[in-house]
Design a protein around this motif. Structure first.
Motif, PDB file in Angstrom:
ATOM      1  N   LEU A   9      -1.276  -0.550 -12.300  1.00 51.24           N
ATOM      2  CA  LEU A   9      -0.004  -1.253 -12.476  1.00 51.24           C
ATOM      3  C   LEU A   9       0.669  -0.866 -13.783  1.00 51.24           C
ATOM      4  O   LEU A   9      -0.001  -0.515 -14.761  1.00 51.24           O
ATOM      5  CB  LEU A   9      -0.235  -2.773 -12.515  1.00 51.24           C
ATOM      6  CG  LEU A   9      -0.358  -3.562 -11.215  1.00 51.24           C
ATOM      7  CD1 LEU A   9      -1.512  -3.077 -10.362  1.00 51.24           C
ATOM      8  CD2 LEU A   9      -0.518  -5.049 -11.543  1.00 51.24           C
ATOM      9  N   LYS A  11       3.000  -2.452 -16.936  1.00 50.92           N
ATOM     10  CA  LYS A  11       2.978  -3.780 -17.566  1.00 50.92           C
ATOM     11  C   LYS A  11       3.967  -4.717 -16.881  1.00 50.92           C
ATOM     12  O   LYS A  11       3.681  -5.910 -16.698  1.00 50.92           O
ATOM     13  CB  LYS A  11       3.298  -3.673 -19.059  1.00 50.92           C
ATOM     14  CG  LYS A  11       2.148  -3.118 -19.887  1.00 50.92           C
ATOM     15  CD  LYS A  11       2.449  -3.194 -21.375  1.00 50.92           C
ATOM     16  CE  LYS A  11       1.246  -2.708 -22.182  1.00 50.92           C
ATOM     17  NZ  LYS A  11       1.502  -2.775 -23.638  1.00 50.92           N
ATOM     18  N   ALA A  14       2.409  -6.017 -13.741  1.00 53.27           N
ATOM     19  CA  ALA A  14       1.392  -7.025 -14.065  1.00 53.27           C
ATOM     20  C   ALA A  14       2.055  -8.353 -14.424  1.00 53.27           C
ATOM     21  O   ALA A  14       1.600  -9.429 -14.004  1.00 53.27           O
ATOM     22  CB  ALA A  14       0.517  -6.538 -15.212  1.00 53.27           C
ATOM     23  N   ARG A  15       3.146  -8.305 -15.191  1.00 52.03           N
ATOM     24  CA  ARG A  15       3.864  -9.529 -15.546  1.00 52.03           C
ATOM     25  C   ARG A  15       4.415 -10.220 -14.300  1.00 52.03           C
ATOM     26  O   ARG A  15       4.303 -11.427 -14.138  1.00 52.03           O
ATOM     27  CB  ARG A  15       5.011  -9.221 -16.525  1.00 52.03           C
ATOM     28  CG  ARG A  15       4.577  -8.713 -17.885  1.00 52.03           C
ATOM     29  CD  ARG A  15       5.702  -8.807 -18.896  1.00 52.03           C
ATOM     30  NE  ARG A  15       6.871  -8.024 -18.542  1.00 52.03           N
ATOM     31  CZ  ARG A  15       7.084  -6.757 -18.890  1.00 52.03           C
ATOM     32  NH1 ARG A  15       6.149  -6.108 -19.598  1.00 52.03           N
ATOM     33  NH2 ARG A  15       8.187  -6.123 -18.552  1.00 52.03           N
ATOM     34  N   LEU A 221      -4.793 -12.822 -13.628  1.00 50.34           N
ATOM     35  CA  LEU A 221      -5.439 -11.595 -14.082  1.00 50.34           C
ATOM     36  C   LEU A 221      -6.213 -11.928 -15.344  1.00 50.34           C
ATOM     37  O   LEU A 221      -5.689 -12.616 -16.223  1.00 50.34           O
ATOM     38  CB  LEU A 221      -4.412 -10.498 -14.398  1.00 50.34           C
ATOM     39  CG  LEU A 221      -3.613  -9.894 -13.238  1.00 50.34           C
ATOM     40  CD1 LEU A 221      -2.499  -9.001 -13.777  1.00 50.34           C
ATOM     41  CD2 LEU A 221      -4.522  -9.104 -12.303  1.00 50.34           C
ATOM     42  N   VAL A 257      -8.122  -4.125 -11.762  1.00 53.43           N
ATOM     43  CA  VAL A 257      -6.717  -3.792 -11.989  1.00 53.43           C
ATOM     44  C   VAL A 257      -6.613  -3.042 -13.306  1.00 53.43           C
ATOM     45  O   VAL A 257      -7.047  -3.542 -14.346  1.00 53.43           O
ATOM     46  CB  VAL A 257      -5.839  -5.065 -12.037  1.00 53.43           C
ATOM     47  CG1 VAL A 257      -4.401  -4.700 -12.368  1.00 53.43           C
ATOM     48  CG2 VAL A 257      -5.907  -5.811 -10.715  1.00 53.43           C
ATOM     49  N   VAL A 259      -4.014  -1.495 -16.032  1.00 49.96           N
ATOM     50  CA  VAL A 259      -2.625  -1.645 -16.465  1.00 49.96           C
ATOM     51  C   VAL A 259      -2.335  -0.648 -17.578  1.00 49.96           C
ATOM     52  O   VAL A 259      -3.127  -0.516 -18.514  1.00 49.96           O
ATOM     53  CB  VAL A 259      -2.354  -3.089 -16.958  1.00 49.96           C
ATOM     54  CG1 VAL A 259      -0.910  -3.227 -17.448  1.00 49.96           C
ATOM     55  CG2 VAL A 259      -2.628  -4.089 -15.842  1.00 49.96           C
ATOM     56  N   LEU A 276      -0.389  -9.708  -4.802  1.00 48.13           N
ATOM     57  CA  LEU A 276      -0.134  -8.583  -5.699  1.00 48.13           C
ATOM     58  C   LEU A 276       0.528  -7.443  -4.937  1.00 48.13           C
ATOM     59  O   LEU A 276       1.516  -6.846  -5.413  1.00 48.13           O
ATOM     60  CB  LEU A 276      -1.442  -8.103  -6.338  1.00 48.13           C
ATOM     61  CG  LEU A 276      -1.355  -6.797  -7.127  1.00 48.13           C
ATOM     62  CD1 LEU A 276      -0.396  -6.926  -8.309  1.00 48.13           C
ATOM     63  CD2 LEU A 276      -2.735  -6.373  -7.621  1.00 48.13           C
ATOM     64  N   LEU A 317       0.632  -7.837 -22.685  1.00 48.17           N
ATOM     65  CA  LEU A 317       1.444  -7.646 -21.479  1.00 48.17           C
ATOM     66  C   LEU A 317       2.918  -7.988 -21.704  1.00 48.17           C
ATOM     67  O   LEU A 317       3.809  -7.318 -21.172  1.00 48.17           O
ATOM     68  CB  LEU A 317       0.903  -8.501 -20.335  1.00 48.17           C
ATOM     69  CG  LEU A 317      -0.412  -8.055 -19.697  1.00 48.17           C
ATOM     70  CD1 LEU A 317      -0.822  -9.024 -18.593  1.00 48.17           C
ATOM     71  CD2 LEU A 317      -0.300  -6.642 -19.139  1.00 48.17           C
TER      72      LEU A 317
END
Length: 420
Positions: A9, A11, A14-15, A221, A257, A259, A276, A317
């Motif tokens: 992913l 960032k 992920a957010r 996460l 995951v 990132v 996700l 993140l």
């Protein structure tokens, strides 16, 4: 040979997943008591804290996600419907009553620890007699003024006895008056099949696996790194945590995951993987269309919001550093006593210090700090207005006011006007 599934992913992705998982998006939660219950069940628990400067922590958590939330909704679920429990998970917490059997180990440890104190146990017998004839009771309803060395400082023996019985599960919180707990026997308040149920996790390893999975789901996460996100799990040190994560990866209860820019891998519950994947599909489609929409959601977050449990992860993140400074000496505070972060879209744009004047029904915004290179824009105004109306409803405020000079100094006149 079993192949482990790994997601890669950015960032931003992920957010976006974290915010979707935390229901910190427009339309993320339906609201009402059903919405509250579903959210608590989804994340396992939310933290309780006795301070109420502009609402209690659990109330702030819920108002951020549910337009129209009022504290009475949570109170009914806790003390009338008994679908939620006022107990311990990540420190003082609120969790679903159906999870009661899973905390049997914690209660057994408390019983073993406190039963050795003769003076305490004598008071426990007295508490039982009093509750049998008149309940519910708080520790102030008992006449004893004797003191005992307790976890934080000397405390009344009656309070220590009641808290001990609460820790080992004999008592539950019947209701609260402000922060004062009134207790009654758990057997009278919770369903008998739950009170009598055995711990579903027979072995210590099973318990660790359950708790690691639960705690990762509480955030969305999480990495295998010591921090506040792992607080409150007895016996789970780094060695045990690592072993549990490895077992959960092998049986596909967890997935890895990766990132961009983060050295350590993160982990997601496999049950959350479809969410996700849906986020990734939406983000890819929006990038291909070249019409990424502007943010339509904002929220004032609680100091102990689930999203903020691992503050180092949030720093990496979101590029946002947040510390709850309420217990820091005044001279060591960078911002203020009770400061809330302000989320807009997928970034934190500011923090502010609210103080509720309960006598006059006014929610005062005492101070405000924008994040670097951020200021109020017309695009932000609808979402920020909705966020502050939600906070005002939660605190039962009849109006929201900025302290003299705060709106002018921070370019917030339009927001101030929208809240009148």
């Amino acid at each position: 040979m079993k192949f482990l599934i790994t997601y890669t992913l950015s960032k931003r992705q992920a957010r976006l997943f974290l915010l979707q998982h935390q229901r910190l998006v427009s339309g993320g939660s339906p609201g009402g008591k059903a919405g509250i219950y579903d959210f608590v069940r989804h994340v396992g628990c939310i933290q309780y804290d006795p301070l109420s400067i502009a609402g209690h922590n659990h109330e702030l958590v819920l108002q951020a996600r549910m337009p129209g939330f009022t504290p009475e909704l949570a109170t009914e679920l806790l003390y009338k419907d008994r679908l939620l429990v006022d107990g311990w998970d990540k420190n003082m917490s609120i969790y679903c009553t159906e999870d009661w059997p899973y905390f049997q180990r914690r209660r057994a440890m408390a019983a073993e620890r406190y039963h050795e104190n003769e003076g305490l146990m004598a008071m426990v017998s007295h508490v039982r007699e009093e509750l049998t004839t008149r309940s519910p009771l708080s520790s102030l309803d008992l006449e004893s003024k004797d003191k005992i060395d307790w976890a934080w400082a000397p405390a009344r023996l009656s309070r220590a006895a009641m808290e001990s019985m609460y820790f080992w599960g004999e008592l539950c919180v019947h209701h609260r008056v402000h922060t004062r707990r009134y207790y009654d026997f758990t057997a009278k308040l919770l369903p008998g099949q739950l009170v009598q149920a055995e711990d579903p996790n027979v072995t210590e390893e099973q318990h660790h696996d359950w708790y690691v999975l639960r705690r990762i789901g509480s955030i969305g996460l999480q990495w295998n790194k010591s921090g506040d996100g792992w607080l409150g799990i007895a016996g789970l040190k780094s060695k045990e945590r690592t072993a549990a994560i490895e077992r959960l990866l092998l049986n596909d209860s967890l997935r890895e995951v990766r990132v961009e820019g983060l050295k350590l891998p993160l982990y997601i519950r496999t049950s959350d993987a479809p969410e996700l994947e849906a986020v990734l599909l939406r983000e890819t489609a929006s990038e291909e269309d070249g019409n990424r929409e502007g943010a339509d959601f904002a929220a004032a977050l609680a100091p102990l919001d689930n999203l903020l449990w691992d503050r180092e992860l949030i720093r990496q993140l979101f590029g946002f550093t947040y510390r709850w400074e309420v217990y820091k000496p005044v001279a060591e505070r960078e911002y203020g006593y009770y400061v809330l972060p302000l989320l807009y879209g997928d970034r934190f744009i500011a923090r502010f210090e609210p103080v509720m004047d309960k006598k006059n029904g006014v929610l005062n915004i005492e101070r405000w700090w924008w994040e670097p290179d951020t200021s109020l824009s017309a695009e932000m105004l609808p979402a920020l207005t909705a966020a502050f109306f939600s906070l005002g409803k939660c605190t039962r405020a009849s109006s929201i006011r900025f302290a003299p000079g705060v709106a002018e100094d921070n370019g917030l006149q339009a927001l101030e006007a929208s809240l009148r």
